[in-house]
Scaffold this motif. Structure first.
Motif, PDB file in Angstrom:
ATOM      1  N   VAL A  30       1.246  -1.479  -0.008  1.00  0.00           N
ATOM      2  CA  VAL A  30      -0.267   0.137   0.315  1.00  0.00           C
ATOM      3  C   VAL A  30       0.494   1.134   0.135  1.00  0.00           C
ATOM      4  CG1 VAL A  30      -1.797  -1.002   1.436  1.00  0.00           C
ATOM      5  CG2 VAL A  30      -0.350   0.163   2.643  1.00  0.00           C
ATOM      6  N   ASP A  31      -0.079   1.827  -0.207  1.00  0.00           N
ATOM      7  CA  ASP A  31       0.821   3.175  -0.546  1.00  0.00           C
ATOM      8  C   ASP A  31       0.108   4.870  -0.169  1.00  0.00           C
ATOM      9  OD1 ASP A  31       2.010   5.845  -1.235  1.00  0.00           O
ATOM     10  OD2 ASP A  31       3.626   4.148  -1.685  1.00  0.00           O
ATOM     11  N   SER A  41      13.809  13.130  -4.563  1.00  0.00           N
ATOM     12  CA  SER A  41      14.353  12.469  -4.225  1.00  0.00           C
ATOM     13  C   SER A  41      15.738  12.985  -5.966  1.00  0.00           C
ATOM     14  CB  SER A  41      15.050  11.064  -4.420  1.00  0.00           C
ATOM     15  OG  SER A  41      15.422  10.386  -5.183  1.00  0.00           O
ATOM     16  N   THR A  42      16.114  12.611  -6.280  1.00  0.00           N
ATOM     17  CA  THR A  42      17.178  12.811  -6.944  1.00  0.00           C
ATOM     18  C   THR A  42      17.295  11.421  -7.971  1.00  0.00           C
ATOM     19  OG1 THR A  42      19.686  13.059  -6.805  1.00  0.00           O
ATOM     20  CG2 THR A  42      18.109  14.573  -7.913  1.00  0.00           C
ATOM     21  N   THR A 136      -3.753   5.006   3.315  1.00  0.00           N
ATOM     22  CA  THR A 136      -2.639   5.387   4.292  1.00  0.00           C
ATOM     23  C   THR A 136      -3.451   4.404   5.357  1.00  0.00           C
ATOM     24  OG1 THR A 136      -3.720   7.842   3.275  1.00  0.00           O
ATOM     25  CG2 THR A 136      -2.231   7.142   5.233  1.00  0.00           C
ATOM     26  N   ASP A 172       8.564   3.020   4.088  1.00  0.00           N
ATOM     27  CA  ASP A 172       7.581   4.168   4.025  1.00  0.00           C
ATOM     28  C   ASP A 172       8.567   4.697   4.797  1.00  0.00           C
ATOM     29  OD1 ASP A 172       8.452   3.132   6.499  1.00  0.00           O
ATOM     30  OD2 ASP A 172       6.035   3.813   7.673  1.00  0.00           O
ATOM     31  N   PHE A 177       5.930   6.124   8.932  1.00  0.00           N
ATOM     32  CA  PHE A 177       4.604   5.948   9.969  1.00  0.00           C
ATOM     33  C   PHE A 177       4.821   4.695  10.905  1.00  0.00           C
ATOM     34  CE2 PHE A 177       1.115   3.614  10.865  1.00  0.00           C
ATOM     35  CZ  PHE A 177       0.304   4.872  11.512  1.00  0.00           C
ATOM     36  N   TRP A 198      17.910  21.669  -6.936  1.00  0.00           N
ATOM     37  CA  TRP A 198      17.536  21.126  -8.213  1.00  0.00           C
ATOM     38  C   TRP A 198      16.976  21.380  -9.087  1.00  0.00           C
ATOM     39  CZ3 TRP A 198      16.230  17.637  -4.400  1.00  0.00           C
ATOM     40  CH2 TRP A 198      15.624  17.184  -4.636  1.00  0.00           C
ATOM     41  N   THR A 278      16.043  20.647  -0.802  1.00  0.00           N
ATOM     42  CA  THR A 278      16.428  19.500   0.419  1.00  0.00           C
ATOM     43  C   THR A 278      16.887  20.223   1.440  1.00  0.00           C
ATOM     44  OG1 THR A 278      15.890  17.781   1.968  1.00  0.00           O
ATOM     45  CG2 THR A 278      17.248  17.412  -0.068  1.00  0.00           C
ATOM     46  N   GLN A 281      19.103  16.723   4.972  1.00  0.00           N
ATOM     47  CA  GLN A 281      19.429  14.821   5.518  1.00  0.00           C
ATOM     48  C   GLN A 281      19.906  14.338   6.678  1.00  0.00           C
ATOM     49  OE1 GLN A 281      19.778  14.392   0.454  1.00  0.00           O
ATOM     50  NE2 GLN A 281      21.301  17.095   0.971  1.00  0.00           N
ATOM     51  N   VAL A 296      13.005  -1.691   5.644  1.00  0.00           N
ATOM     52  CA  VAL A 296      13.873  -1.486   4.302  1.00  0.00           C
ATOM     53  C   VAL A 296      13.815  -0.103   4.264  1.00  0.00           C
ATOM     54  CG1 VAL A 296      13.532  -4.224   3.605  1.00  0.00           C
ATOM     55  CG2 VAL A 296      11.701  -2.223   2.760  1.00  0.00           C
ATOM     56  N   MET A 309      23.087   6.942  -3.658  1.00  0.00           N
ATOM     57  CA  MET A 309      23.086   5.549  -3.384  1.00  0.00           C
ATOM     58  C   MET A 309      21.659   5.144  -2.273  1.00  0.00           C
ATOM     59  SD  MET A 309      25.034   2.605  -3.751  1.00  0.00           S
ATOM     60  CE  MET A 309      26.333   3.802  -4.300  1.00  0.00           C
ATOM     61  N   GLY A 310      21.193   6.345  -2.684  1.00  0.00           N
ATOM     62  CA  GLY A 310      19.138   5.952  -1.390  1.00  0.00           C
ATOM     63  C   GLY A 310      18.613   4.255  -2.380  1.00  0.00           C
ATOM     64  N   MET A 311      19.108   4.318  -3.361  1.00  0.00           N
ATOM     65  CA  MET A 311      17.816   3.966  -4.401  1.00  0.00           C
ATOM     66  C   MET A 311      18.173   2.815  -4.680  1.00  0.00           C
ATOM     67  SD  MET A 311      16.060   6.133  -7.123  1.00  0.00           S
ATOM     68  CE  MET A 311      18.158   5.985  -7.660  1.00  0.00           C
ATOM     69  N   ALA A 314      18.118   0.227  -1.608  1.00  0.00           N
ATOM     70  CA  ALA A 314      16.344   0.473  -0.892  1.00  0.00           C
ATOM     71  C   ALA A 314      16.290  -0.575  -1.912  1.00  0.00           C
ATOM     72  CB  ALA A 314      15.641   1.126  -2.016  1.00  0.00           C
TER      73      ALA A 314
END
Ligand SMILES: Cc1cc2nc3c(=O)[nH]c(=O)nc-3n(C[C@H](O)[C@H](O)[C@H](O)COP(=O)(O)OP(=O)(O)OC[C@H]3O[C@@H](n4cnc5c(N)ncnc54)[C@H](O)[C@@H]3O)c2cc1C
Length: 443
Positions: A30-31, A41-42, A136, A172, A177, A198, A278, A281, A296, A309-311, A314
């Motif tokens: 769900v999102d 995010s870039t 939600t 999430d 949450f 950016w 932003t 961070q 995760v 590196m975040g994606m 993930a």
């Protein structure tokens, strides 16, 4: 009753749901957002990030609409390096972390989130996961022993819905949450970070990613979807307030300072979207799992964007956690043991060292004299340049590149390499002092 409920349906959530559904498990993801949509995010993907997509059969969908390349350019205080992450190091990364190296590619790509996240959601749906967007999660459900057993939430019509599962995955994001409801502590917090702004430009055809840095400021310029380039400027968070007083003006000032060539390019190009940005961070880690839940992606660990590196992390988490949950759901091992294995891989010494590396870089201290001399030595050594890129991009352990014998070799190279062509060395102390001043408040 679902096997797994995943809260959050972007890089970590949809990937986890897809992998579990492909293994035949009953998954609800769900999102609260509706898609396609962007997120703060870039979108620069290192080769191991692209390799995850390729392992999952999704890279072709991305590359059908997104430019890609196999080398990047990094310029530090005027010293250029370019190269590519070596294939054997990529193979070793996947072998050691996931036990096989199928699907490894040397591709870099920068796919806009509204494109990538939709591809991931579609893949989760095609794998048989139930995908509910615009939904939600408002509460976690617990049994008498405080074990998480499901979620309560609402869709666009406002109606409350309860769903039960054997485990809930928190995918999430940094403001998770799930983590807040469980009152999870943050640890190893690093408040010093970068601000980042950016936007998107047309009329600047760029073939590969350019990552430039001068003093305490840096920028990335990457080709992305829709014939556009994404240009990002970042610097130390203590300069953010001054930067924000004139975002467009200071963005141009920063680019001209970091790379006059790209500055000239952008002046003749057209900015086609507003500036996104932003300010905070600051990095942290959270506990990974507990009774009935596991985290995760950014929910579990967030860190500065300065190495992009975040994606990729993930995706790494999605593969690790889905393998762990599959071994439990398939009856191969108890949940606690499976999650311990996830934790051991996520909390390896190598992962801790990389977290520290990113957090230190995010302080944006001006490069030291010996670092720049090292870049000079790397210029004459393509194999070591590639190894450095693999290290910076978290494909190879930091301890390998920065081991004493390698630095000794590079030290020899430093003595031989000439600094004549690089103005930074003309008066290093004076230049470095100048780079410490905030250009957004001082002339
Ligand atoms: C400025 C910036 C630049 C970046 N650049 C890069 C880059 O170039 N390359 C890179 O690899 N990484 C980059 N990152 C990092 C990257 O964006 C993140 O690491 C990545 O998005 C994490 O994915 P995720 O799935 O864990 O979380 P997210 O992408 O944050 O997704 C979380 C999802 O959970 C949903 N959600 C939250 N709460 C609820 C709820 N209660 N109910 C239902 N849904 C909920 C949200 O709607 C959201 O869609 C950057 C980050 C920033 C801030």
């Amino acid at each position: 009753m679902w096997d797994v409920i995943v809260v959050g349906a972007r890089c970590s959530g949809s990937s986890t749901a897809m992998l579990l559904a492909r293994a035949g498990h009953r998954v609800l993801v769900v999102d609260r957002a509706t898609f396609p949509s962007d997120v703060v995010s870039t979108h620069f993907l290192w080769p191991h990030g692209a390799s995850y997509l390729n392992r999952w059969g999704l890279l072709d969908d991305v590359l059908a609409v997104t430019p890609s390349h196999t080398s990047i350019e990094m310029v530090t205080d005027g010293i250029p390096l370019s190269g590519t992450v070596p294939l054997p190091l990529l193979e070793r990364y996947f072998d050691e972390l996931h036990g096989d190296d199928h699907g490894v590619v040397q591709t870099y790509t920068s796919v806009r989130r509204r494109v990538l996240d939709q591809i991931l959601i579609d893949a989760a749906d095609a794998a048989g996961a139930e995908v509910r967007t615009g939904f939600t999660v408002d509460e976690l459900l617990f049994d008498d022993e405080q074990r998480v057993i499901g979620v309560r939430g609402h869709g666009r019509d406002g109606e409350t819905v309860e769903e039960h599962a054997r485990i809930v995955v928190g995918a999430d994001g940094r403001n998770s949450f799930v983590a807040r409801t469980l009152d999870l502590p943050k640890f190893d917090e690093r408040p010093r970070c970068t601000f980042a702004y950016w936007s998107y430009y047309e009329g600047t055809p760029v073939e590969h990613a350019r990552l430039h840095r001068r003093g305490r400021l840096a920028m990335a310029s990457v080709p992305t979807n829709f014939g556009q380039t994404m240009n990002l400027v970042y610097g130390p968070s203590e300069w953010a307030a001054a930067f924000r007083r004139d975002i467009a003006g200071n963005f141009a000032k920063a680019v001209d300072f970091i790379s006059p060539e790209i500055g000239a390019e952008l002046r003749s190009a057209q900015r086609v979207e507003r500036f996104y940005g932003t300010l905070d961070q600051s990095a942290y880690l959270r506990p990974l799992s507990g009774p009935g839940w596991v985290l995760v992606g950014d929910a579990e660990s967030f860190k500065d964007q300065c190495t992009a590196m975040g994606m990729t992390h993930a995706f790494r988490d999605a593969e690790l956690v889905s393998a762990a949950l599959c071994s439990w759901l398939g009856g191969d091992q108890p949940l606690e043991i499976a999650l311990k294995e996830y934790e051991a891989r996520r909390r390896s010494q190598s992962a801790a060292a990389y977290y520290d590396y990113v957090c230190t870089l995010a302080e944006m201290r001006p490069p030291r004299h010996e670092e720049l001399r090292m870049f000079l030595a790397l210029r004459d050594n393509q194999a070591e340049t590639d190894r450095f890129l693999a290290t910076h991009g978290d494909v190879a352990p930091l301890s390998d590149f920065f081991e004493a014998s390698n630095l000794f070799l590079l030290d020899g190279g430093m003595r031989e390499s000439s600094s004549r062509d690089y103005p930074i060395f003309d008066d290093f102390e004076a230049t470095s002092r100048m780079y410490r001043r905030n250009p957004f408040i001082e002339p």
